[in-house]
Design a protein around this motif. Structure first.
Motif, PDB file in Angstrom:
ATOM      1  N   HIS A 151      57.129  50.723  23.147  1.00  0.00           N
ATOM      2  CA  HIS A 151      56.482  49.676  22.354  1.00  0.00           C
ATOM      3  C   HIS A 151      57.237  49.509  21.038  1.00  0.00           C
ATOM      4  CE1 HIS A 151      53.368  47.503  20.122  1.00  0.00           C
ATOM      5  NE2 HIS A 151      52.717  47.332  21.258  1.00  0.00           N
ATOM      6  N   ALA A 152      57.294  48.293  20.541  1.00  0.00           N
ATOM      7  CA  ALA A 152      57.929  48.022  19.247  1.00  0.00           C
ATOM      8  C   ALA A 152      57.184  48.776  18.141  1.00  0.00           C
ATOM      9  CB  ALA A 152      57.902  46.528  18.962  1.00  0.00           C
ATOM     10  N   PRO A 153      57.893  49.195  17.102  1.00  0.00           N
ATOM     11  CA  PRO A 153      57.219  49.852  15.975  1.00  0.00           C
ATOM     12  C   PRO A 153      56.163  48.922  15.369  1.00  0.00           C
ATOM     13  CG  PRO A 153      59.585  50.118  15.809  1.00  0.00           C
ATOM     14  CD  PRO A 153      59.337  49.134  16.918  1.00  0.00           C
ATOM     15  N   ILE A 154      55.015  49.497  15.022  1.00  0.00           N
ATOM     16  CA  ILE A 154      53.920  48.698  14.482  1.00  0.00           C
ATOM     17  C   ILE A 154      52.991  49.594  13.666  1.00  0.00           C
ATOM     18  CG2 ILE A 154      52.478  49.008  16.533  1.00  0.00           C
ATOM     19  CD1 ILE A 154      51.376  46.197  16.125  1.00  0.00           C
ATOM     20  N   ILE A 155      52.387  49.007  12.652  1.00  0.00           N
ATOM     21  CA  ILE A 155      51.259  49.610  11.936  1.00  0.00           C
ATOM     22  C   ILE A 155      50.176  48.552  11.938  1.00  0.00           C
ATOM     23  CG2 ILE A 155      50.369  50.486   9.751  1.00  0.00           C
ATOM     24  CD1 ILE A 155      53.183  51.467   9.118  1.00  0.00           C
ATOM     25  N   SER A 156      48.963  48.919  12.367  1.00  0.00           N
ATOM     26  CA  SER A 156      47.889  47.948  12.472  1.00  0.00           C
ATOM     27  C   SER A 156      46.551  48.580  12.107  1.00  0.00           C
ATOM     28  CB  SER A 156      47.823  47.406  13.905  1.00  0.00           C
ATOM     29  OG  SER A 156      46.764  46.471  14.046  1.00  0.00           O
ATOM     30  N   ALA A 157      45.691  47.777  11.513  1.00  0.00           N
ATOM     31  CA  ALA A 157      44.321  48.213  11.238  1.00  0.00           C
ATOM     32  C   ALA A 157      43.501  48.116  12.525  1.00  0.00           C
ATOM     33  CB  ALA A 157      43.699  47.345  10.150  1.00  0.00           C
ATOM     34  N   LEU A 158      42.538  49.008  12.647  1.00  0.00           N
ATOM     35  CA  LEU A 158      41.637  49.004  13.795  1.00  0.00           C
ATOM     36  C   LEU A 158      40.227  48.671  13.332  1.00  0.00           C
ATOM     37  CD1 LEU A 158      42.817  52.281  15.573  1.00  0.00           C
ATOM     38  CD2 LEU A 158      43.581  49.941  15.982  1.00  0.00           C
ATOM     39  N   THR A 159      39.471  48.050  14.222  1.00  0.00           N
ATOM     40  CA  THR A 159      38.089  47.705  13.946  1.00  0.00           C
ATOM     41  C   THR A 159      37.188  48.561  14.839  1.00  0.00           C
ATOM     42  OG1 THR A 159      36.558  45.855  13.745  1.00  0.00           O
ATOM     43  CG2 THR A 159      38.028  45.827  15.636  1.00  0.00           C
ATOM     44  N   GLU A 160      35.896  48.375  14.724  1.00  0.00           N
ATOM     45  CA  GLU A 160      34.958  49.127  15.555  1.00  0.00           C
ATOM     46  C   GLU A 160      35.189  48.794  17.024  1.00  0.00           C
ATOM     47  OE1 GLU A 160      30.200  50.107  15.946  1.00  0.00           O
ATOM     48  OE2 GLU A 160      30.863  48.562  14.567  1.00  0.00           O
TER      49      GLU A 160
END
Length: 82
Positions: free
Chosen positions: A36-45
């Protein structure tokens, strides 16, 4: 194969090799696979679903957090649902 580490304020919830990880991103669910491509992401409930190296799927209900993917290593920092 991916190396997954899931950390909550209480403890390390999971650490090991997995085939895939499905996470509840703020713009919708997305799946992380090998290379997978590098990523930083916020997560929700929602629910984090990961398929272990033997194919068995496990789930973890989260209230939110962050995911970082880099070089087949997936790090999840999450707050668990009560």
């Amino acid at each position: 194969m991916l190396k997954l580490k899931i950390v909550s304020p209480q403890k390390i919830e999971f650490e090991g090799d997995v085939q895939s990880v499905l996470v509840p991103g703020v713009l919708g669910q997305f799946e992380i696979l090998t290379n997978h491509a590098p990523i930083i992401s916020a997560l929700t409930e929602g629910t984090v679903v990961y398929a272990k190296s033997d194919g068995v799927k496990s789930q973890l209900a989260v209230a939110g957090g962050f995911v970082e993917v880099q070089k087949n290593e997936v790090a999840l920092c999450v707050e668990l649902n009560a």
